[in-house]
Scaffold this motif. Structure first.
Motif, PDB file in Angstrom:
ATOM      1  N   ASN A 258       0.757  -1.191   0.030  1.00 35.11           N
ATOM      2  CA  ASN A 258      -0.034  -0.045  -0.155  1.00 35.11           C
ATOM      3  C   ASN A 258       0.653   1.162   0.075  1.00 35.11           C
ATOM      4  O   ASN A 258       0.707   2.195   0.774  1.00 35.11           O
ATOM      5  CB  ASN A 258      -0.946   0.096   1.114  1.00 35.11           C
ATOM      6  CG  ASN A 258      -2.048   0.971   1.065  1.00 35.11           C
ATOM      7  OD1 ASN A 258      -2.482   1.449  -0.058  1.00 35.11           O
ATOM      8  ND2 ASN A 258      -2.732   1.347   2.158  1.00 35.11           N
ATOM      9  N   ARG A 270       8.861   6.468 -11.852  1.00 40.30           N
ATOM     10  CA  ARG A 270       7.512   6.063 -12.524  1.00 40.30           C
ATOM     11  C   ARG A 270       6.990   7.172 -13.287  1.00 40.30           C
ATOM     12  O   ARG A 270       6.415   7.060 -14.323  1.00 40.30           O
ATOM     13  CB  ARG A 270       6.433   5.502 -11.405  1.00 40.30           C
ATOM     14  CG  ARG A 270       5.478   4.878 -11.763  1.00 40.30           C
ATOM     15  CD  ARG A 270       4.774   4.221 -10.770  1.00 40.30           C
ATOM     16  NE  ARG A 270       3.927   5.239  -9.700  1.00 40.30           N
ATOM     17  CZ  ARG A 270       3.272   4.740  -8.794  1.00 40.30           C
ATOM     18  NH1 ARG A 270       3.258   3.603  -8.309  1.00 40.30           N
ATOM     19  NH2 ARG A 270       2.481   5.579  -8.004  1.00 40.30           N
ATOM     20  N   TYR A 275       4.773   7.173 -17.043  1.00 39.77           N
ATOM     21  CA  TYR A 275       3.488   7.834 -17.373  1.00 39.77           C
ATOM     22  C   TYR A 275       3.885   9.016 -18.089  1.00 39.77           C
ATOM     23  O   TYR A 275       3.229   9.643 -18.639  1.00 39.77           O
ATOM     24  CB  TYR A 275       3.171   8.597 -15.888  1.00 39.77           C
ATOM     25  CG  TYR A 275       2.794   7.653 -14.813  1.00 39.77           C
ATOM     26  CD1 TYR A 275       2.413   8.287 -13.841  1.00 39.77           C
ATOM     27  CD2 TYR A 275       2.376   6.198 -15.160  1.00 39.77           C
ATOM     28  CE1 TYR A 275       1.766   7.397 -12.484  1.00 39.77           C
ATOM     29  CE2 TYR A 275       1.936   5.511 -14.053  1.00 39.77           C
ATOM     30  CZ  TYR A 275       1.655   6.186 -12.645  1.00 39.77           C
ATOM     31  OH  TYR A 275       1.138   5.242 -11.695  1.00 39.77           O
TER      32      TYR A 275
ATOM     33  N   GLN C 440      -1.815   1.860 -16.688  1.00 41.38           N
ATOM     34  CA  GLN C 440      -0.739   1.738 -15.670  1.00 41.38           C
ATOM     35  C   GLN C 440      -1.118   2.556 -14.566  1.00 41.38           C
ATOM     36  O   GLN C 440      -0.952   2.248 -13.589  1.00 41.38           O
ATOM     37  CB  GLN C 440       0.341   2.336 -16.310  1.00 41.38           C
ATOM     38  CG  GLN C 440       1.454   2.091 -15.422  1.00 41.38           C
ATOM     39  CD  GLN C 440       1.988   0.770 -15.167  1.00 41.38           C
ATOM     40  OE1 GLN C 440       2.272  -0.072 -16.145  1.00 41.38           O
ATOM     41  NE2 GLN C 440       2.116   0.204 -14.042  1.00 41.38           N
ATOM     42  N   GLN C 441      -1.581   4.044 -14.816  1.00 45.24           N
ATOM     43  CA  GLN C 441      -1.840   4.853 -13.685  1.00 45.24           C
ATOM     44  C   GLN C 441      -2.938   4.175 -12.602  1.00 45.24           C
ATOM     45  O   GLN C 441      -2.874   4.463 -11.527  1.00 45.24           O
ATOM     46  CB  GLN C 441      -2.188   6.337 -14.197  1.00 45.24           C
ATOM     47  CG  GLN C 441      -1.123   6.927 -14.465  1.00 45.24           C
ATOM     48  CD  GLN C 441      -1.184   8.058 -15.451  1.00 45.24           C
ATOM     49  OE1 GLN C 441      -1.567   7.827 -16.543  1.00 45.24           O
ATOM     50  NE2 GLN C 441      -0.997   9.417 -15.232  1.00 45.24           N
ATOM     51  N   ASP C 444      -1.725   1.429 -10.834  1.00 50.51           N
ATOM     52  CA  ASP C 444      -0.838   1.860  -9.419  1.00 50.51           C
ATOM     53  C   ASP C 444      -1.763   2.501  -8.425  1.00 50.51           C
ATOM     54  O   ASP C 444      -1.142   2.832  -7.331  1.00 50.51           O
ATOM     55  CB  ASP C 444       0.189   2.961 -10.087  1.00 50.51           C
ATOM     56  CG  ASP C 444       1.159   2.506 -10.933  1.00 50.51           C
ATOM     57  OD1 ASP C 444       2.028   2.927 -12.009  1.00 50.51           O
ATOM     58  OD2 ASP C 444       1.451   1.174 -10.813  1.00 50.51           O
ATOM     59  N   LEU C 445      -2.952   2.903  -8.766  1.00 49.83           N
ATOM     60  CA  LEU C 445      -3.991   3.072  -7.873  1.00 49.83           C
ATOM     61  C   LEU C 445      -4.490   2.021  -7.073  1.00 49.83           C
ATOM     62  O   LEU C 445      -4.726   2.072  -5.931  1.00 49.83           O
ATOM     63  CB  LEU C 445      -4.818   4.183  -8.155  1.00 49.83           C
ATOM     64  CG  LEU C 445      -4.318   5.778  -8.215  1.00 49.83           C
ATOM     65  CD1 LEU C 445      -5.219   6.332  -9.172  1.00 49.83           C
ATOM     66  CD2 LEU C 445      -4.037   6.374  -7.115  1.00 49.83           C
ATOM     67  N   PRO C 448      -2.450  -1.372  -5.072  1.00 46.01           N
ATOM     68  CA  PRO C 448      -2.068  -1.151  -3.900  1.00 46.01           C
ATOM     69  C   PRO C 448      -3.061  -1.005  -2.870  1.00 46.01           C
ATOM     70  O   PRO C 448      -3.044  -1.263  -1.510  1.00 46.01           O
ATOM     71  CB  PRO C 448      -1.125   0.310  -3.773  1.00 46.01           C
ATOM     72  CG  PRO C 448      -0.659   0.121  -5.341  1.00 46.01           C
ATOM     73  CD  PRO C 448      -1.625  -0.227  -6.005  1.00 46.01           C
ATOM     74  N   ASP C 451      -4.020  -3.963  -1.140  1.00 44.81           N
ATOM     75  CA  ASP C 451      -3.581  -4.538  -0.206  1.00 44.81           C
ATOM     76  C   ASP C 451      -4.054  -4.715   1.062  1.00 44.81           C
ATOM     77  O   ASP C 451      -4.109  -5.880   1.778  1.00 44.81           O
ATOM     78  CB  ASP C 451      -2.148  -3.947   0.108  1.00 44.81           C
ATOM     79  CG  ASP C 451      -1.068  -4.125  -1.383  1.00 44.81           C
ATOM     80  OD1 ASP C 451      -0.225  -3.185  -1.369  1.00 44.81           O
ATOM     81  OD2 ASP C 451      -1.151  -4.813  -2.270  1.00 44.81           O
ATOM     82  N   ASN C 452      -4.710  -3.678   1.422  1.00 39.94           N
ATOM     83  CA  ASN C 452      -5.428  -3.724   2.689  1.00 39.94           C
ATOM     84  C   ASN C 452      -6.456  -4.762   2.731  1.00 39.94           C
ATOM     85  O   ASN C 452      -6.728  -5.284   3.719  1.00 39.94           O
ATOM     86  CB  ASN C 452      -5.713  -2.455   3.298  1.00 39.94           C
ATOM     87  CG  ASN C 452      -4.669  -1.565   3.951  1.00 39.94           C
ATOM     88  OD1 ASN C 452      -3.528  -2.367   4.322  1.00 39.94           O
ATOM     89  ND2 ASN C 452      -4.683  -0.035   3.595  1.00 39.94           N
ATOM     90  N   LEU C 455      -5.494  -8.088   3.084  1.00 39.45           N
ATOM     91  CA  LEU C 455      -4.992  -8.265   4.553  1.00 39.45           C
ATOM     92  C   LEU C 455      -6.295  -8.402   5.583  1.00 39.45           C
ATOM     93  O   LEU C 455      -6.074  -8.741   6.660  1.00 39.45           O
ATOM     94  CB  LEU C 455      -4.133  -7.301   5.157  1.00 39.45           C
ATOM     95  CG  LEU C 455      -2.560  -7.466   4.758  1.00 39.45           C
ATOM     96  CD1 LEU C 455      -1.819  -6.143   5.158  1.00 39.45           C
ATOM     97  CD2 LEU C 455      -1.938  -8.372   5.276  1.00 39.45           C
ATOM     98  N   ILE C 467     -10.116   5.599  -2.801  1.00 42.15           N
ATOM     99  CA  ILE C 467      -9.493   6.143  -4.007  1.00 42.15           C
ATOM    100  C   ILE C 467     -10.164   6.790  -5.219  1.00 42.15           C
ATOM    101  O   ILE C 467      -9.651   6.905  -6.279  1.00 42.15           O
ATOM    102  CB  ILE C 467      -8.442   4.950  -4.511  1.00 42.15           C
ATOM    103  CG1 ILE C 467      -9.160   3.787  -5.098  1.00 42.15           C
ATOM    104  CG2 ILE C 467      -7.275   4.798  -3.676  1.00 42.15           C
ATOM    105  CD1 ILE C 467      -8.088   2.987  -5.464  1.00 42.15           C
ATOM    106  N   GLU C 470      -9.124   9.908  -7.093  1.00 42.60           N
ATOM    107  CA  GLU C 470      -7.855   9.959  -7.749  1.00 42.60           C
ATOM    108  C   GLU C 470      -8.379   9.060  -9.057  1.00 42.60           C
ATOM    109  O   GLU C 470      -7.732   9.383  -9.875  1.00 42.60           O
ATOM    110  CB  GLU C 470      -7.001   9.102  -6.806  1.00 42.60           C
ATOM    111  CG  GLU C 470      -6.554   9.414  -5.648  1.00 42.60           C
ATOM    112  CD  GLU C 470      -5.982  11.126  -5.747  1.00 42.60           C
ATOM    113  OE1 GLU C 470      -6.532  11.884  -5.085  1.00 42.60           O
ATOM    114  OE2 GLU C 470      -5.421  11.310  -6.743  1.00 42.60           O
ATOM    115  N   LYS C 473      -9.849  11.385 -11.355  1.00 44.29           N
ATOM    116  CA  LYS C 473      -9.086  12.260 -11.834  1.00 44.29           C
ATOM    117  C   LYS C 473      -8.216  11.803 -12.836  1.00 44.29           C
ATOM    118  O   LYS C 473      -7.908  12.474 -14.040  1.00 44.29           O
ATOM    119  CB  LYS C 473      -8.103  12.724 -10.628  1.00 44.29           C
ATOM    120  CG  LYS C 473      -7.428  14.078 -10.951  1.00 44.29           C
ATOM    121  CD  LYS C 473      -7.287  15.145  -9.906  1.00 44.29           C
ATOM    122  CE  LYS C 473      -6.297  14.336  -8.841  1.00 44.29           C
ATOM    123  NZ  LYS C 473      -5.000  14.910  -8.717  1.00 44.29           N
ATOM    124  N   ASP C 477      -8.434  13.267 -16.587  1.00 44.23           N
ATOM    125  CA  ASP C 477      -7.340  13.924 -17.335  1.00 44.23           C
ATOM    126  C   ASP C 477      -6.748  13.059 -18.634  1.00 44.23           C
ATOM    127  O   ASP C 477      -6.345  13.549 -19.729  1.00 44.23           O
ATOM    128  CB  ASP C 477      -5.778  13.865 -16.419  1.00 44.23           C
ATOM    129  CG  ASP C 477      -5.876  14.566 -15.154  1.00 44.23           C
ATOM    130  OD1 ASP C 477      -5.161  14.376 -14.365  1.00 44.23           O
ATOM    131  OD2 ASP C 477      -6.686  15.627 -15.385  1.00 44.23           O
TER     132      ASP C 477
END
Lengths: 313, 285, 483
Positions: A258, A270, A275, C440-441, C444-445, C448, C451-452, C455, C467, C470, C473, C477
């Motif tokens: 995370n 990155r 990007y 990819q962007q 990358d958001l 991760p 992950d929580n 868990l 998120i 984000e 956005k 963009d």
């Protein structure tokens, strides 16, 4: 009368001699500095200026560069999802690794500097090995050691009856785990400390013996001041290296878990190459530059004054 | 303290010496673990390497892995290329960083403080953003796919870190040497070559060894600047063992181990010369 | 070579030498003059050579020899296969090819070369970057090559499309996601193998049930039984590699994806996607059939898993056949494949590294020809028979004669035809990489953020909500950049 003239002439000659000497020194200085100067101008700062200019544009490597003023910087500081987490993680790692690595390196160097120790060559080589193992191999190795189920570390902790950790697999323990890994590769600063320790005059140490002082006195009043130049060097380099860390998070944790190990250098990489936001990445790099510049100034101001060099400056 | 008492004190050091050895031996195991782990991985099959609980000994000792690793791998060519870069660069780095370190550490010239600040500043900008402008620079002078970028970087100061290190060291040597030599009529440059360089032998060899390690293991530079396979270095060649989707880790470990061994040997041999302290030849004290 | 002045040159005499050193000074002056002369001679030589070279340039250009540059990554074996393919190309067309081999950091190198306008003519490009680069005008249209007749017809699911609708890349290989399993273990537990036909695919619930029967702790107990120790599991039922493709596959299976139907919004935080993520996370935390991120079992290669019986099934991509075949030989493990479980419909994402033609090429037609060669299935047969790649032309999936050409004993397992060939043909959905440049962007958001969830400290809904701004956005963009 002639005495005065003679004195006057002597004084003028002396002045001319000194200024000639100073000129001599300056010329020698610049000649010796010439390779470095050329490098600094053509191979370093030219490129720095380029990237600084780019940081004020929205360049994407192959697109046109449109001037956007401070927009990139503003976006980074106020809107970027990763920026603050990354800076915090990087600072945590940098300071943690400087402290642990330098302590480890100095401790080992002191131990290896013992007069009565046999097999110094052997031990010195051994302790240097971790820092020349290729990153690929050492990252794999440490992933194995960090494994909470079967890894070496938790196995040891279990045997000692201590609580185990999730190491690089949990947000809170990820950065400390990487700090531990950096301390293991303390061979390079250790070597520099050894060079510095070799320069401590034994006569001074013997003087303490004769005056009835113990090992601690020797350490604080003789050793530390005498090695303060390399101590200063290693500390500064340690901070810089800590901020620039990249491979460990790139290979081992991919910035996780995370984003706990998403260090700034990884973020820059990155943004720039994955990007294609080159202007944005440059702005980030220059923010890091500013942070490091401030830190460096602080280190120079407070630590630098206390360094004892052998020369009378 | 009398001499007898001093001798008694020396004898008292024994128990702490034993603890020292114990610690050092423990440290030895810690530091040798990676080498052993690389060795055991290189002798296993790919699947065996990652099995948990980890196996300390390979089921079948596949010495053949070493043969297979170097079958597709022109080690001699890569080695020669590495040396072609390494030797001139080590010499250049040691020389030019010593020169700059001496100037910054012991001479006074106008603008010295500014140049020193610039030198330190050169270290604190993250390299990724300089990669492209630097590549453009070299491309402009037609130096891509040659070893020139490496030579230039080494001979133009050899890196700010080395200059800084040299400067620190040069500053620790007493000025009496300079002054007495100047009274004897030596020029600054003669002082540099004939007096300070021998005194700094330990740090020069340190820088040489570090620089060697850098160029020996560096793959980033060759990766970016070189295009032709016949110019690749060892560190870069080893990467050809990494596949697109899966890597043969046993071969990678074998090749990495083979690369580490000369580096370790070089250090083992070289360290005598700088740590034993040629400096302490009665000149100090 | 541009060297900096050697130390010798610094022995210039300084103006304030004491008189006693006059003789030395004049000697030095002689030496300096000598050196100056030598330097002048060297300069003249260089100038002469330069002139000769410049004069000969027109002659060289007139030779009309075209040399193309081709770039790729891969290991030594792949390098060799490509080199022989390129040699065959030169033989048949007379066009020379310079092979630029970049084993690591491929995108960094390509980006750097792009900045210097030194891009190769033809080459691989990583999937996440393709549409991004194409939208910036870095890739040329491949449609003429596809229409030329030099290439067998390529499946549409493997074409990279830029914002103008041009085909800017075609996968050299098709890759799909499926269940790899250890048949020996299934036999031991007396459980029927995962279905190999899409019609028989497990529903998600059926899948979970089977997983529970497969998972055992060190005492032989299954999840749900009394005394089951979730901290001491001996064998897990399943683990997932290459999460980006696996997640995508299950998203498509649940009728959603990364993006909304109209392609202008993010679907990752909507209910269908959240459902998928939660279901996957529940495998770890509720049903205890999948190892969590820190478990040893999760960090093993597929072959290591089967060798040590840590996992009965691994969900991953087709490319694993190559390394599994090698492991079968080296360690004696066995493996077979089955189709993925489904939520609403059995689906897999497909992907595949493309070959592209770069912007800077000066020989567009010849570059297209080279690209066609590399795309030609016959040409890269070695990769296919080794199990690394699958063909990208439909006829190789349907024509018996062609199928038998690439199916290899010892590499492609018994159920390969149904679980891979038919599966890839009928149940595939192209990965978002083929048409979007912002994937990819997004990954990358959201990866991760999961992950929580894996868990167990957050629900999928919470993670995706956190998120959401984000993700939106990134999308806005991206859409803005397409104008």
């Amino acid at each position: 009368m002639s005495n005065e003239i003679a004195n006057g002439v002597a004084a003028v000659r002396k002045r001319r001699h000194f200024s000639a000497m100073r000129r001599n020194e300056a010329v020698a200085g610049y000649l010796l500095m010439l390779p470095l100067l050329l490098g600094i101008v053509f191979l370093t700062y030219g490129q720095f200026v380029y990237s600084l200019i780019i940081s004020f544009t929205d360049q994407s490597v192959f697109g046109a560069a449109n001037f956007v003023g401070f927009q990139n910087y503003k976006k980074l500081l106020t809107e970027d999802f990763f920026f603050w987490k990354s800076i915090k993680a990087t600072m945590l790692y940098a300071f943690g690794s400087v402290i642990t690595t330098q302590l480890a390196a100095l401790a080992v160097a002191l131990l290896l500097n013992n007069r009565h120790l046999r097999g110094k060559t052997f031990f010195r080589t051994i302790f240097y090995i971790p820092s020349i193992v290729p990153a690929v191999a050492s990252c794999l190795l440490w992933m194995w050691m960090f494994n909470p189920d079967f890894g070496l570390f938790n196995a040891m902790l279990k045997t000692l009856g201590l609580p185990t950790s999730k190491w690089i697999y949990a947000e809170s323990s990820a950065v400390p785990s990487l700090v531990l890994m950096s301390a293991w590769a303390c061979g390079a600063p250790m070597v520099i400390y050894l060079s510095g320790l070799a320069n401590v005059p034994p006569s001074l140490l013997e003087a303490v013996d004769i005056d009835g002082g113990g090992a601690w006195t020797k350490f604080i009043h003789i050793t530390i001041p005498m090695i303060s130049p390399v101590l200063f060097y290693n500390t500064l380099m340690g901070v810089i290296a800590g901020f620039m860390t990249f491979t460990n998070s790139y290979v081992m944790t991919e910035g996780g878990p995370n984003n706990a190990t998403l260090f700034v250098n990884y973020l820059i990489y990155r943004d720039a190459f994955q990007y294609n936001e080159f202007g944005y990445a440059s702005a980030l790099a220059w923010i890091v530059f500013l942070v490091l510049a401030v830190l460096t100034l602080i280190i120079f101001r407070f630590f630098g004054k206390k360094v004892y060099y052998g020369d009378k400056d | 303290m009398t001499r007898i008492e001093l001798r008694k004190k020396k004898k008292k050091i024994r128990p702490s010496l034993i603890i020292l050895y114990a610690f050092l031996i423990a440290g030895t195991f810690v530091c040798l673990v990676p080498l052993y782990w690389m060795l055991r991985s290189s002798l296993m099959s790919n699947a065996e390497i990652f099995v948990f609980p980890p196996r300390f000994f390979p089921n079948s000792w596949r010495w053949n892995n070493y043969v297979k690793t170097f079958q597709n791998f022109d080690a001699l060519m890569y080695f020669t290329n590495t040396m072609k870069i390494l030797v001139p660069c080590v010499i250049g780095t040691v020389l030019t960083s010593a020169m700059a370190g001496y100037a910054l550490g012991r001479l006074n010239f106008p603008g010295k403080k500014i140049w020193f600040a610039l030198t330190i500043g050169a270290m604190i900008l993250p390299g990724h953003v300089v990669l492209i402008p630097l590549y453009l620079t070299y491309s402009f002078i037609g130096a891509t796919n040659t070893y020139t970028p490496f030579y230039l970087a080494a001979w133009c100061g050899g890196g700010a870190a080395n200059v800084f290190l040299m400067r620190q060291f040069m500053r620790t040597l007493p000025r009496e040497y300079d002054e007495s030599a100047m009274i004897d009529g030596a020029s600054r440059l003669q002082i540099f070559l004939k007096i300070l360089i021998p005194l700094c032998a330990p740090i020069l060899i340190t820088v040489a060894i570090f620089t060697f390690m850098f160029y020996w293991n560096d793959f980033q530079g060759p990766l970016i600047y070189l295009r032709s396979d016949n110019k690749f270095t060892l560190a870069l060649g080893i990467l050809s063992l990494r596949g697109a989707y899966a890597s043969k880790w046993n071969y990678i470990m074998a090749a990495s181990l083979v690369m580490v061994v000369p580096a370790v040997l070089l250090f083992a041999v070289g360290q005598r010369y700088f740590i034993e302290g040629i400096v302490l030849t009665g000149v100090k004290g | 070579m541009l060297y900096c002045p050697q130390t010798d040159d610094l022995h210039s005499s300084s103006p304030d030498q004491a008189p006693g050193h006059v003789a030395e000074a004049s000697e030095k002056k002689d030496r300096i003059n000598e050196r100056k002369e030598k330097k002048m001679k060297k300069m003249l030589c260089l100038l002469l050579t330069l002139c000769l070279f410049l004069l000969s340039l027109p002659a060289l250009a007139a030779a009309e020899e075209i040399t193309l540059t081709f770039s790729s990554w891969g290991d030594a074996a792949e390098k060799q296969i490509l080199e022989s393919a390129l040699a065959r190309f030169t033989e048949e067309t007379g066009i020379k090819v310079e092979y630029l081999y970049t084993p690591e950091d491929y995108v960094t190198k390509m980006t750097t070369m792009a900045a210097a306008n030194e891009l190769p003519d033809v080459g691989y490009l990583s999937e996440p970057i393709v549409v991004q680069w194409a939208n910036e005008g870095m890739l040329k249209d491949l449609t003429p090559a596809l229409k030329s007749g030099n290439v067998d017809a390529k499946m549409d699911s493997n074409k990279f499309i830029d914002k103008n609708g041009n085909v800017v890349g075609v996968s050299v290989a098709d890759e799909v996601v499926m269940i790899f399993y250890n048949p020996v273990y299934f036999d031991q537990m007396g459980i029927p193998y995962p279905p190999s036909k899409a019609e028989d695919a497990w529903t998600w619930d059926e899948f979970v049930d089977v997983c529970k029967k497969l998972t055992v702790d060190v005492n032989g107990k299954h999840p749900g039984e009394d005394g089951f120790d979730e901290n001491n599991i001996k064998t897990y039922a399943v683990k997932m590699d290459d999460r980006d493709y696996v997640y995508e596959s299950f998203l498509y299976s649940n009728g959603t994806g990364l993006f909304t139907e109209d392609g202008k919004g993010i679907a990752l935080y909507e209910d269908p996607a959240v459902e998928v993520f939660q279901a996957i996370a529940d495998l770890v935390n509720v049903h205890h059939v999948m190892p969590s991120a820190e478990d040893a079992a999760n960090n093993m290669d597929m072959s290591s898993c089967f060798l040590s019986n840590s996992c009965a099934m691994v969900i991953s991509g087709q490319w694993n056949f190559q390394s599994m075949a090698i492991s079968a030989e080296e360690d004696g493990i066995t493996y077979d494949v089955g189709v993925l479980p489904y939520f609403k419909e059995p689906r897999t994402a497909n992907t595949g590294t493309p070959v592209v033609v770069f912007r800077d090429t000066k020989h567009y037609d010849e570059a297209l020809l080279l690209a066609s060669y590399i795309m030609n299935t016959e040409f890269v047969m070695n990769f296919i028979t080794s199990g690394l790649w699958m063909p990208v032309s439909e006829e190789w999936y349907t024509d018996e004669a062609l199928i038998s050409k690439w199916l290899t004993e010892g590499v492609h397992s018994p159920h390969y035809r149904e679980a891979c060939i038919d599966w890839a043909l009928k149940n595939t959905h192209p990965s978002a990489y083929f048409t979007y440049g912002c994937v990819q962007q997004l990954e990358d958001l959201y990866i991760p953020a999961l992950d929580n969830v894996l868990l167990g400290t957050q629900t999928a809904k919470e993670a995706m909500e956190s998120i959401k701004p984000e993700l939106d956005k990134v999308m806005s963009d991206y859409l803005a950049s397409l104008q």
